[in-house]
Design a protein around this motif. Structure first.
Motif, PDB file in Angstrom:
ATOM      1  N   THR A 113       0.884  -1.268  -0.144  1.00 17.09           N
ATOM      2  CA  THR A 113       0.036  -0.098  -0.037  1.00 17.09           C
ATOM      3  C   THR A 113       1.039   1.368   0.024  1.00 17.09           C
ATOM      4  OG1 THR A 113      -0.267   0.000   2.451  1.00 17.09           O
ATOM      5  CG2 THR A 113      -1.953  -1.211   1.299  1.00 17.09           C
ATOM      6  N   ARG A 143      -3.789  14.732   1.388  1.00 17.77           N
ATOM      7  CA  ARG A 143      -3.451  14.332   2.663  1.00 17.77           C
ATOM      8  C   ARG A 143      -1.873  14.607   2.785  1.00 17.77           C
ATOM      9  NH1 ARG A 143      -3.281   7.839   3.366  1.00 17.77           N
ATOM     10  NH2 ARG A 143      -1.030   7.664   2.848  1.00 17.77           N
ATOM     11  N   ASP A 195       8.807   0.899  10.493  1.00 17.87           N
ATOM     12  CA  ASP A 195       8.124   0.246   9.306  1.00 17.87           C
ATOM     13  C   ASP A 195       8.490  -1.134   9.489  1.00 17.87           C
ATOM     14  OD1 ASP A 195       6.310  -0.849   7.339  1.00 17.87           O
ATOM     15  OD2 ASP A 195       6.076   1.455   6.720  1.00 17.87           O
ATOM     16  N   LEU A 214       4.702  -2.827  14.281  1.00 18.12           N
ATOM     17  CA  LEU A 214       4.128  -1.961  15.330  1.00 18.12           C
ATOM     18  C   LEU A 214       3.027  -2.974  16.112  1.00 18.12           C
ATOM     19  CD1 LEU A 214       3.615   0.765  12.573  1.00 18.12           C
ATOM     20  CD2 LEU A 214       5.089   0.922  14.646  1.00 18.12           C
ATOM     21  N   ARG A 215       3.064  -4.135  15.819  1.00 19.41           N
ATOM     22  CA  ARG A 215       2.063  -4.881  16.923  1.00 19.41           C
ATOM     23  C   ARG A 215       2.864  -5.535  18.144  1.00 19.41           C
ATOM     24  NH1 ARG A 215       0.127  -8.425  11.935  1.00 19.41           N
ATOM     25  NH2 ARG A 215       2.391  -8.222  11.539  1.00 19.41           N
ATOM     26  N   GLU A 244       0.266   8.102   9.372  1.00 19.91           N
ATOM     27  CA  GLU A 244      -0.497   8.240   7.868  1.00 19.91           C
ATOM     28  C   GLU A 244      -0.856   6.907   7.317  1.00 19.91           C
ATOM     29  OE1 GLU A 244       1.911  10.613   5.320  1.00 19.91           O
ATOM     30  OE2 GLU A 244       0.333  11.414   4.106  1.00 19.91           O
ATOM     31  N   GLY A 245      -2.007   6.738   7.028  1.00 20.62           N
ATOM     32  CA  GLY A 245      -2.108   5.484   6.219  1.00 20.62           C
ATOM     33  C   GLY A 245      -1.957   4.288   7.046  1.00 20.62           C
TER      34      GLY A 245
HETATM   35  C1  LIG Z   1      -0.581   3.177   3.044  1.00 20.10           C
HETATM   36  S1  LIG Z   1       1.188   2.773   3.862  1.00 20.10           S
HETATM   37  C2  LIG Z   1       1.497   4.282   4.340  1.00 20.10           C
HETATM   38  C3  LIG Z   1       2.850   4.971   4.435  1.00 20.10           C
HETATM   39  C4  LIG Z   1       3.105   6.111   4.888  1.00 20.10           C
HETATM   40  N1  LIG Z   1       2.859   6.560   6.166  1.00 20.10           N
HETATM   41  C5  LIG Z   1       2.673   7.014   3.765  1.00 20.10           C
HETATM   42  O1  LIG Z   1       1.508   7.738   4.033  1.00 20.10           O
HETATM   43  O2  LIG Z   1       3.226   7.210   2.603  1.00 20.10           O
HETATM   44  C6  LIG Z   1       0.749   1.637   5.126  1.00 20.10           C
HETATM   45  C7  LIG Z   1       2.155   1.292   5.871  1.00 20.10           C
HETATM   46  O3  LIG Z   1       1.877   0.542   6.949  1.00 20.10           O
HETATM   47  C8  LIG Z   1       2.946  -0.293   7.124  1.00 20.10           C
HETATM   48  N2  LIG Z   1       2.304  -1.237   8.257  1.00 20.10           N
HETATM   49  C9  LIG Z   1       1.327  -1.841   8.379  1.00 20.10           C
HETATM   50  N3  LIG Z   1       1.261  -2.558   9.378  1.00 20.10           N
HETATM   51  C10 LIG Z   1       2.223  -2.632   9.962  1.00 20.10           C
HETATM   52  C11 LIG Z   1       2.851  -3.149  11.265  1.00 20.10           C
HETATM   53  N4  LIG Z   1       2.160  -3.843  11.728  1.00 20.10           N
HETATM   54  N5  LIG Z   1       4.049  -2.893  11.592  1.00 20.10           N
HETATM   55  C12 LIG Z   1       5.059  -1.824  10.874  1.00 20.10           C
HETATM   56  N6  LIG Z   1       4.316  -1.270   9.719  1.00 20.10           N
HETATM   57  C13 LIG Z   1       3.120  -1.741   9.310  1.00 20.10           C
HETATM   58  C14 LIG Z   1       3.097  -0.728   5.932  1.00 20.10           C
HETATM   59  O4  LIG Z   1       4.266  -1.450   5.779  1.00 20.10           O
HETATM   60  C15 LIG Z   1       2.967   0.239   5.099  1.00 20.10           C
HETATM   61  O5  LIG Z   1       4.422   0.677   4.804  1.00 20.10           O
END
Ligand SMILES: C[S@@+](CC[C@H](N)C(=O)[O-])C[C@H]1O[C@@H](n2cnc3c(N)ncnc32)[C@H](O)[C@@H]1O
Length: 292
Positions: free
Chosen positions: A16, A79, A124, A154-155, A178-179
């Motif tokens: 994503t 955003r 990340d 992050l969990r 974000e996101g």
């Molecule tokens: C939609 S992207 C957003 C990336 C960035 N914040 C941006 O807006 O460009 C979602 C991000 O969340 C990270 N992510 C989702 N679940 C995660 C987790 N449990 N631990 C670490 N990162 C996580 C994904 O690897 C991904 O890079």
């Protein structure tokens, strides 16, 4: 872009981040951009050249990038601009640490002029951060200040990893998620915000893109665009927060306010895709800023 060694392997949720980079590359290419993000196009080119996107679903679809653009419209532009302005204001107000929570392919450490001495931490999962670093190294980009990458889930116990990487909890921090929210369960989001609060000195700031459970209907709306993408996205939704954002943050000791993407898009002369404009039958995202 030179050849990269191998196929890109990332968790599905990390792809994503490439979708976001597609939107930022499109904004950067406009004659009247809201921001510049030259690395975004490099990330997209590298992802396009070396990936089935994402694993399994839609792997062979040649126009997947255009489909992402249709889905996101100019939402990513609005955003990104909002959170750029938030981070610049929070650092101008005294935060000397920035934490990009789920940084993905966020290139703010390379493109924003933070005050001298601001340290940018990027959290990340390891594979997406490896992919990001490979592209950055190929391009030869240099961060504008100190950039510290923390590969973590992050969990899990990310606060320990972040402090081991040098975050000082006695110094005010500007946090940005974000996101991220919909890709975590309510319990994981609660743990995440508790971790953030526990590391936030008075004077810290927090900003969140708030998308909640209602958005779980979105995959159905995407069926017109691509059924495989629909199923893929549906698997990524983990429930969000399950509470209104201001109350949720108040419960965690933050005084929060909301901003409306539709209002911001009018101000910036950008069009929101129906998914994000509140015209597709579900609550649209909100941009939250908070202080403690
Ligand atoms: C939609 S992207 C957003 C990336 C960035 N914040 C941006 O807006 O460009 C979602 C991000 O969340 C990270 N992510 C989702 N679940 C995660 C987790 N449990 N631990 C670490 N990162 C996580 C994904 O690897 C991904 O890079």
């Amino acid at each position: 872009m030179g050849a990269m060694a191998a196929r890109v392997e990332m968790a599905d949720v990390s792809w994503t981040a490439l979708g976001v980079a597609v939107g930022r590359a499109a904004e950067d290419a406009r004659p009247d951009p809201l921001f510049h993000d030259p690395l975004a196009a490099a990330f997209v080119a590298a992802g396009e050249a070396h990936a089935p996107f994402p694993s399994g679903a839609a792997a062979d679809s040649p126009d997947i990038w255009q489909q992402m653009q249709v889905l996101m419209g100019e939402y990513v532009s609005v955003r990104t601009k909002f959170f750029d302005d938030y981070l610049l204001a929070a650092t101008a107000a005294g935060c000397r640490q920035v934490v990009l929570v789920a940084a993905g392919l966020d290139a703010r450490a390379y493109r924003l002029d933070f005050p001298a001495g601001v340290r940018v931490f990027e959290l990340d999962m390891p594979p997406v951060l490896r992919f990001k670093q490979q592209v950055i190294d190929e391009v030869g980009a240099q961060p504008r200040g100190e950039r510290i990458v923390v590969a973590t889930d992050l969990r899990e116990d990310w606060p320990t990893a972040l402090q081991a990487a040098g975050l000082d909890p006695a110094v005010p921090t500007a946090w940005l998620a974000e996101g991220l929210i919909p890709y975590l369960s309510p319990a994981d989001n609660d743990r995440l915000i508790s971790g953030i609060t526990g590391l936030s000195a008075p004077g810290s700031h927090l900003s969140v893109e708030y998308i909640d459970a209602d958005f779980a209907k979105v995959p159905d709306l995407m069926r017109d665009v691509d059924p495989e993408m629909t199923n893929w996205f549906a698997d990524l939704w983990k429930g969000g927060v399950g509470n209104d954002p201001v109350s949720w943050l108040a419960d965690h000791e933050w005084l929060a306010r909301t901003a409306d993407p539709a209002e911001l898009s009018r101000r910036h002369h950008r069009d929101l895709a129906p998914l994000f404009a509140g015209t597709a039958g579900f609550t649209p995202p909100q941009f939250i800023t908070a202080q403690r």
